[in-house]
Design an enzyme around this catalytic site. Structure first.
Site, mmCIF file in Angstrom:
data_model
loop_
_atom_site.group_PDB
_atom_site.id
_atom_site.type_symbol
_atom_site.label_atom_id
_atom_site.label_comp_id
_atom_site.label_asym_id
_atom_site.label_seq_id
_atom_site.Cartn_x
_atom_site.Cartn_y
_atom_site.Cartn_z
ATOM 1 N N LYS A 154 4.230 1.312 10.811
ATOM 2 C CA LYS A 154 4.171 2.476 9.938
ATOM 3 C C LYS A 154 3.752 3.725 10.709
ATOM 4 C CE LYS A 154 3.352 1.013 5.370
ATOM 5 N NZ LYS A 154 2.404 0.646 4.309
ATOM 6 N N ARG A 211 4.996 -13.858 10.046
ATOM 7 C CA ARG A 211 5.415 -12.463 9.992
ATOM 8 C C ARG A 211 6.873 -12.324 10.427
ATOM 9 N NH1 ARG A 211 -0.073 -9.743 11.452
ATOM 10 N NH2 ARG A 211 0.983 -7.873 10.784
ATOM 11 N N GLU A 225 0.876 -1.162 0.000
ATOM 12 C CA GLU A 225 0.000 0.000 0.000
ATOM 13 C C GLU A 225 0.918 1.217 0.000
ATOM 14 O OE1 GLU A 225 -2.061 1.113 3.569
ATOM 15 O OE2 GLU A 225 -3.618 2.177 2.462
#
Length: 560
Positions: free
Chosen positions: A271, A261, A36
């Site tokens: 983020k 992960r 993204e």
RNA sequence: UCGGGGAUAGUUUAAUGGUAAAACAUCUGACUCUGGAUCAGAAGUUUGGGGUUCGAAUCCCUGUCCCCGAGCCA
């Protein structure tokens, strides 16, 4: 593509091989890397990109770059450009297969109408709070929305008016009609579209309804002919929905495969948190050398080769993993040790005057650029009456085992001569400001005819020729305690120290470095690996430290 | 509490019913025109309990612990 080093096979390879055996995808392997554009890529993204692009490489397939840009309020063109640049820097390539989820907005809209016509989607007027109430919780099933049974015609009409912008943000959603009692929350009539009167970085104001991740991702994969949609285990619960949408639409359905992960010790990758560091000015920007972003690591001197090596050395499994940051350090040392020229630089200069060396005499001595790689050649560096050595390399109280300079001691100046210290000149406060020494003319090249041994060898630069430089020492942003161990529910920003940058001015480097170019990397003997900062000004050389060498002396000292 | 997933040295991964292993990290030593690099060596591992089997990290049963999930984020 970084093909020199290849990761060992992992469980995903087995899945693909099984598909190849059964012919499920006709032997095709097509993946995608779907960031993204809401921030810069960081070290864990490098690992994920290496899994996506690497799988395609290993099976002779393809990997698309697709931006998952379905939320206009988080996304910016700056990030799209930054991500593309970083991916190229890592060595990945996608030919002409650069896509955006926003390319598919029209198709997605038409597919939504199809689902409405099939009676599988409806416009819901519940507010966000009401939706939460109706959803139920972990142990109690949800309740049907009162708007669940609207007619196809009404839904079609309302949905079109949503698109035309007749309703305010948050007033209505389009939802899939699945099962409000399903144990998996993703199946409790998930939202497909929300109303967002916001400008999108690519489609501008063309749309005011935007698809949710679940309503966009699988279909995007399907449109692009992706075979294996790799993602982290956080999406495991989404797979049934991914497949439900493809099946209801009657379109080709890729196989979603989840892997564990990745986290790194002493590193925060969130983020929101990184953004906060940038916004609050705790760092100079996304490319601050202390940042775990790839642009930050690059500026600090890390090479794409080292980062790819790290990705290949760490495995892929379904377990969530915490990779030790020391492995990254090992990788960059491995790489730079082979390629970085050794140069002499004095970080904290102490003047040395060689009393028996003629005042105006300069001798250009030969120095090898890399003792482990002859092909890197040699260079000549000036040796004169006045030199600088490292302040740390002289000790008045020279303890046992100290091989460096001290009162009456003899050491070798690397590539130069043996010198013996006779006197330390001090200022009024007792600080040593200058060393008076003599050299042995017989010791040219670092050896004497009598074969006597000096155990210490020091780096140095000629005072008359040295170039001024600034050196910035960087460490990982976070120090102990490990931010990954942050106490639950606490704002770690308040709790954790982060490393500030240490700026050393007045450093002296050998004259040849005046010709170095931004981004060039060097090993400053015993002090570490350095990268000439790309943002450096022409007047002053600024070096960032990539990684320090192990300080064995302090270890020796500690033991005693 | 419900659903989904996971557990092999400190860390990340191998071993796919047949001697539990590698890399990094750690420790010890050697060597060196830096004490870096390099080289050599050491220590350390199957989540607990049962079962099947000549033989189990692997198969079965049963516990424990960890992660994810109740965004109109991705």
């Amino acid at each position: 593509m970084p093909t020199e080093t290849t990761a060992p096979p992992n469980f995903i390879h087995e899945i693909v091989e099984e598909h190849n055996r059964t012919g499920r995808f006709g032997g095709r392997v097509h993946t995608r890397f779907p960031p993204e554009p809401s921030g810069y890529l960081h070290i864990a993204h490098a690992k994920v990109a290496s899994i996506d692009f690497g799988l395609a490489r290993d099976f002779g397939g393809k990997c698309n770059l697709r931006f998952d840009d379905t939320n206009p309020i988080r996304e910016e063109t700056e990030y799209v450009d930054g991500i593309i640049e970083t991916l190229h820097w890592l060595g990945w390539d996608w030919d002409d297969r650069l896509f955006f989820a926003s390319d598919y907005f029209q198709q997605l809209y038409e597919w939504a109408q199809l689902l409405i016509r099939k009676g599988k989607a409806y416009v819901c007027d519940l507010s966000p709070d009401e939706v939460r109430e109706y959803r139920g919780d972990l142990t109690t099933p949800g309740r049907n929305s009162p708007w669940r049974d609207r007619s196809v015609e009404e839904n079609l009409d309302l949905f079109e008016r949503m698109k035309r912008g007749e309703f305010p943000d948050g007033s209505r959603t389009l939802r899939a009609k699945i099962d409000m009692a399903h144990p998996n929350f993703n199946m409790r009539d998930p939202v497909m579209y929300r109303i967002l009167h916001a400008e999108h970085h690519r489609t501008g104001n063309e749309w005011c309804i935007y698809p949710m991740y679940d309503w966009a991702h699988g279909q995007s994969d399907s449109i692009e002919g992706v075979t294996h949609s790799l993602c982290d285990v956080g999406y495991e619960d989404h797979r049934p929905l991914y497949e439900w949408f493809c099946n209801e639409l009657g379109i080709y359905c890729p196989q979603q495969v989840e892997f564990g992960r990745f986290a790194f010790t002493y590193t925060v990758l969130g983020k929101r948190i990184l953004k906060r560091f940038v916004k609050e000015g705790l760092v100079h920007g996304w490319d601050d050398p202390r940042m775990p972003t790839l642009v930050g690591l690059r500026r600090r001197g890390y090479t794409p080769e080292a980062i790819n090596d790290l990705c290949n050395r760490t495995g892929v499994s379904k377990t969530n993993t915490v990779i030790e940051i020391q492995l990254l350090e090992y990788c960059i040392r491995e790489d730079l040790n082979k390629r970085a020229p050794r140069v002499m630089a004095v970080l904290a200069p102490l003047k040395v005057v060689i009393e028996n060396w003629p005042a105006d005499k300069v001798e250009w001595v030969e120095a090898v650029n890399n003792p482990e790689d002859e092909s890197m050649g040699t260079r000549r560096i000036p040796f004169g009456r006045e030199l600088y050595i490292e302040q740390d390399d002289y000790r008045e109280d020279a303890p046992k085992g100290w091989f460096r300079l001290g009162p009456g001691r003899e050491v070798r100046l690397k590539h130069g001569y043996f010198i013996t210290c006779h006197e330390a000149v001090k200022d009024a406060d007792g600080n040593i400001v200058e060393l008076r020494c003599t050299y042995d003319p017989e010791s040219a090249g670092g050896q004497t005819p009598d074969g006597r041994v000096v155990k210490g060898t020091l780096h140095w630069v000629s005072a008359a020729h040295a170039v001024d430089a600034e050196v910035r020492l960087y460490d990982y942003l976070f120090t102990k305690p490990d931010p990954n161990d942050a106490p639950e529910g606490q704002d770690f920003m308040a709790n954790f120290n982060y490393n500030s940058e240490t700026i050393l001015t007045g450093c002296k480097v050998e004259p040849g470095l005046a010709a170095a170019r931004p981004g060039d990397r060097f090993q400053f003997l015993r002090t570490g690996y350095f990268c000439l900062d790309p943002d450096t000004t022409p007047e002053l050389l600024v070096f960032n430290r990539t990684v320090g060498l192990k300080d064995t002396w302090s270890k020796v000292e500690k033991k005693k």
